[in-house]
Scaffold this active site. Sequence first.
Site, PDB file in Angstrom:
ATOM      1  N   ARG A 169       7.503  17.304  10.583  1.00  0.00           N
ATOM      2  CA  ARG A 169       6.581  16.183  10.609  1.00  0.00           C
ATOM      3  C   ARG A 169       6.979  15.297  11.785  1.00  0.00           C
ATOM      4  O   ARG A 169       8.130  14.870  11.883  1.00  0.00           O
ATOM      5  CB  ARG A 169       6.710  15.387   9.315  1.00  0.00           C
ATOM      6  CG  ARG A 169       5.752  14.250   9.273  1.00  0.00           C
ATOM      7  CD  ARG A 169       5.873  13.475   7.997  1.00  0.00           C
ATOM      8  NE  ARG A 169       4.777  12.534   7.932  1.00  0.00           N
ATOM      9  CZ  ARG A 169       4.526  11.785   6.890  1.00  0.00           C
ATOM     10  NH1 ARG A 169       5.284  11.852   5.830  1.00  0.00           N
ATOM     11  NH2 ARG A 169       3.516  10.957   6.902  1.00  0.00           N
ATOM     12  N   ASP A 211       5.997  -2.469  -5.531  1.00  0.00           N
ATOM     13  CA  ASP A 211       5.601  -1.321  -6.347  1.00  0.00           C
ATOM     14  C   ASP A 211       4.441  -1.708  -7.259  1.00  0.00           C
ATOM     15  O   ASP A 211       4.533  -2.645  -8.054  1.00  0.00           O
ATOM     16  CB  ASP A 211       6.796  -0.852  -7.183  1.00  0.00           C
ATOM     17  CG  ASP A 211       6.529   0.499  -7.823  1.00  0.00           C
ATOM     18  OD1 ASP A 211       7.170   1.475  -7.394  1.00  0.00           O
ATOM     19  OD2 ASP A 211       5.670   0.569  -8.729  1.00  0.00           O
ATOM     20  N   ASN A 218      11.346  16.668   7.512  1.00  0.00           N
ATOM     21  CA  ASN A 218      10.791  15.340   7.796  1.00  0.00           C
ATOM     22  C   ASN A 218      11.965  14.392   8.031  1.00  0.00           C
ATOM     23  O   ASN A 218      12.632  13.978   7.091  1.00  0.00           O
ATOM     24  CB  ASN A 218       9.949  14.896   6.588  1.00  0.00           C
ATOM     25  CG  ASN A 218       9.300  13.543   6.798  1.00  0.00           C
ATOM     26  OD1 ASN A 218       9.503  12.901   7.837  1.00  0.00           O
ATOM     27  ND2 ASN A 218       8.524  13.103   5.821  1.00  0.00           N
ATOM     28  N   HIS A 274      -0.856   9.148   8.535  1.00  0.00           N
ATOM     29  CA  HIS A 274      -1.085   9.932   7.303  1.00  0.00           C
ATOM     30  C   HIS A 274      -2.053  11.079   7.597  1.00  0.00           C
ATOM     31  O   HIS A 274      -2.732  11.589   6.704  1.00  0.00           O
ATOM     32  CB  HIS A 274      -1.742   9.092   6.177  1.00  0.00           C
ATOM     33  CG  HIS A 274      -0.853   8.069   5.556  1.00  0.00           C
ATOM     34  ND1 HIS A 274      -1.334   6.856   5.115  1.00  0.00           N
ATOM     35  CD2 HIS A 274       0.472   8.077   5.263  1.00  0.00           C
ATOM     36  CE1 HIS A 274      -0.347   6.148   4.595  1.00  0.00           C
ATOM     37  NE2 HIS A 274       0.759   6.858   4.673  1.00  0.00           N
ATOM     38  N   GLY A 289      -3.312   6.504  -5.893  1.00  0.00           N
ATOM     39  CA  GLY A 289      -4.607   7.197  -5.979  1.00  0.00           C
ATOM     40  C   GLY A 289      -4.613   8.325  -7.002  1.00  0.00           C
ATOM     41  O   GLY A 289      -5.609   8.549  -7.690  1.00  0.00           O
ATOM     42  N   GLU A 310       1.841  17.021   1.531  1.00  0.00           N
ATOM     43  CA  GLU A 310       2.041  17.019   2.982  1.00  0.00           C
ATOM     44  C   GLU A 310       2.954  18.157   3.423  1.00  0.00           C
ATOM     45  O   GLU A 310       2.756  18.731   4.483  1.00  0.00           O
ATOM     46  CB  GLU A 310       2.585  15.659   3.429  1.00  0.00           C
ATOM     47  CG  GLU A 310       1.501  14.601   3.342  1.00  0.00           C
ATOM     48  CD  GLU A 310       1.989  13.195   3.636  1.00  0.00           C
ATOM     49  OE1 GLU A 310       2.573  12.589   2.733  1.00  0.00           O
ATOM     50  OE2 GLU A 310       1.784  12.721   4.754  1.00  0.00           O
ATOM     51  N   ARG A 358       3.044  -4.027   3.546  1.00  0.00           N
ATOM     52  CA  ARG A 358       2.333  -4.313   4.809  1.00  0.00           C
ATOM     53  C   ARG A 358       1.039  -5.060   4.534  1.00  0.00           C
ATOM     54  O   ARG A 358       0.328  -4.767   3.572  1.00  0.00           O
ATOM     55  CB  ARG A 358       2.010  -3.005   5.544  1.00  0.00           C
ATOM     56  CG  ARG A 358       3.203  -2.382   6.195  1.00  0.00           C
ATOM     57  CD  ARG A 358       2.858  -1.040   6.818  1.00  0.00           C
ATOM     58  NE  ARG A 358       3.798  -0.034   6.360  1.00  0.00           N
ATOM     59  CZ  ARG A 358       3.544   1.274   6.310  1.00  0.00           C
ATOM     60  NH1 ARG A 358       2.399   1.753   6.726  1.00  0.00           N
ATOM     61  NH2 ARG A 358       4.452   2.097   5.864  1.00  0.00           N
TER      62      ARG A 358
HETATM   63  P1  ADP Z   1       4.933   6.574  -0.265  1.00  0.00           P
HETATM   64  O1  ADP Z   1       4.974   8.090  -0.139  1.00  0.00           O
HETATM   65  O2  ADP Z   1       4.016   5.899   0.697  1.00  0.00           O
HETATM   66  O3  ADP Z   1       6.278   5.924  -0.362  1.00  0.00           O
HETATM   67  P2  ADP Z   1       3.815   7.139  -2.906  1.00  0.00           P
HETATM   68  O4  ADP Z   1       2.666   7.999  -2.562  1.00  0.00           O
HETATM   69  O5  ADP Z   1       4.991   7.763  -3.558  1.00  0.00           O
HETATM   70  O6  ADP Z   1       4.254   6.246  -1.679  1.00  0.00           O
HETATM   71  O7  ADP Z   1       3.250   5.974  -3.877  1.00  0.00           O
HETATM   72  C1  ADP Z   1       4.046   4.940  -4.348  1.00  0.00           C
HETATM   73  C2  ADP Z   1       3.161   4.005  -5.143  1.00  0.00           C
HETATM   74  O8  ADP Z   1       2.545   4.757  -6.190  1.00  0.00           O
HETATM   75  C3  ADP Z   1       3.915   2.871  -5.820  1.00  0.00           C
HETATM   76  O9  ADP Z   1       3.223   1.658  -5.634  1.00  0.00           O
HETATM   77  C4  ADP Z   1       3.911   3.268  -7.284  1.00  0.00           C
HETATM   78  O10 ADP Z   1       3.878   2.165  -8.139  1.00  0.00           O
HETATM   79  C5  ADP Z   1       2.639   4.061  -7.397  1.00  0.00           C
HETATM   80  N1  ADP Z   1       2.727   4.994  -8.511  1.00  0.00           N
HETATM   81  C6  ADP Z   1       3.510   6.077  -8.597  1.00  0.00           C
HETATM   82  N2  ADP Z   1       3.364   6.661  -9.812  1.00  0.00           N
HETATM   83  C7  ADP Z   1       2.470   5.921 -10.485  1.00  0.00           C
HETATM   84  C8  ADP Z   1       1.905   5.997 -11.786  1.00  0.00           C
HETATM   85  N3  ADP Z   1       2.257   6.957 -12.638  1.00  0.00           N
HETATM   86  N4  ADP Z   1       0.992   5.053 -12.116  1.00  0.00           N
HETATM   87  C9  ADP Z   1       0.655   4.096 -11.267  1.00  0.00           C
HETATM   88  N5  ADP Z   1       1.161   3.960 -10.030  1.00  0.00           N
HETATM   89  C10 ADP Z   1       2.050   4.857  -9.643  1.00  0.00           C
END
Ligand code: ADP
Length: 397
Positions: free
Chosen positions: A91, A283, A7, A180, A333, A384, A241
């Site tokens: 990717r 975050d 990627n 995605h 999620g 992914e 965003r």
């Molecule tokens: P991307 O791949 O789009 O950079 P991620 O799927 O890694 O993002 O998700 C990052 C987000 O997930 C952040 O906002 C972070 O705060 C949240 N996150 C990661 N771990 C946790 C957790 N244990 N509890 C709550 N939120 C989390």
Amino acid sequence: MKILVINCGSSSLKYQLIDMENESVMAKGLCERIGIEGSVLTHKPTGKDKYVLEKAMADHKVAVQLVMDALVDPEHGVIKSTDEISAVGHRVLHGGQVYSDSIIVNDDVKKVIRDCFDLGPLHNPANLIGIEACEAAMPGVPNVAVFDTAFGQSMPEKAYMYAIPYEYYEKYGIRRYGFHGTSHRFVSGEAIKFAGLDPKTAKVIVCHLGNGASISASIGGKCVDTSMGLTPLEGLVMGTRSGDVDPAVLQYICNKEGKDVNEMLDILNKKSGLLGLSGVSSDCRDVQTAQREGNKRADMALKCFDYRIIKYIGAYAAAMNGVDAIAFTAGIGENDADIRKSICDGITYLGISIDEEANKVRGEKRMISTADSKVKVMVMPTDEELAIARETLALVK
Ligand code: ADP
């Protein structure tokens, strides 16, 4: 069979070597600051110590070579020779309207990736460089392009057209593409299996909630709508965003603050979302900490985040005239029980009821709805890299 997944970002390269016999990760890692001072490779072989190499990487070609060297290194490596790598899955951000599935790379595929530089200016050039670097490092080994936009290609016209003069679609391909896609396809497929639904007719909504966030509706595994558009800016409130805004906002702020459209897009992409609303952080965890400490803007930002998702779920349940399953995935999620609960509390009219104990799960596959819930709601971790490796294997087998 061993498959390397690559990627490439504009100055980074993430990789995983996956043994498809048992779908296990043999090694993974990341090259950062490619083409800039301070390049570094972090290599994590499974079951061995992490290895960090600070070495100049003038371009992605050098980075790919360093990855190959790390993979076969007598100490940190996991294979004897790169001959063990059967194929490379890449990717690729944008495949335009040409590809609705992954494909083995040849000159025509490279031309399409190049033709889509304007649609994915930050990613497509890097993706192509990564492919060409692998071709040079491993002659004869097939490269497969796995497009982030492929899943969205099954959307009907009514879902992907913007109601603007048709000539812009004809001239420039201005439409909604969705992103995605690899994650949405993987998670919706796994959700259908996990919930024991009919793979031909199941109506599934996937909420991919990470830093970037998007939501998709699919029937029988085929995407019928998704929230990201021409670019990944449309749709949900994200880390930085804005998601959906009235385009007239751009003109208004430009006039008031003497900015141009490029500056405004930078603001909508990088300074908006949870960060812009809360003023705290992009975050989610930081914003939640501030919320617990009584920060009103943090509280408002999180409510906007949840509300937008609730609205989209309602829209997609309507678009499909029903929904059988809802899956939560990606960083937020998969891990955040509070956000999942607050979203589910907003869609009880669908006949959803959540098992609060089951909802405490983090990062693992679990049904979080009660047995009598009309819609099955679950946490379904996305993967992914594994999805890319599976699609690559299917093409080269
Ligand atoms: P991307 O791949 O789009 O950079 P991620 O799927 O890694 O993002 O998700 C990052 C987000 O997930 C952040 O906002 C972070 O705060 C949240 N996150 C990661 N771990 C946790 C957790 N244990 N509890 C709550 N939120 C989390």
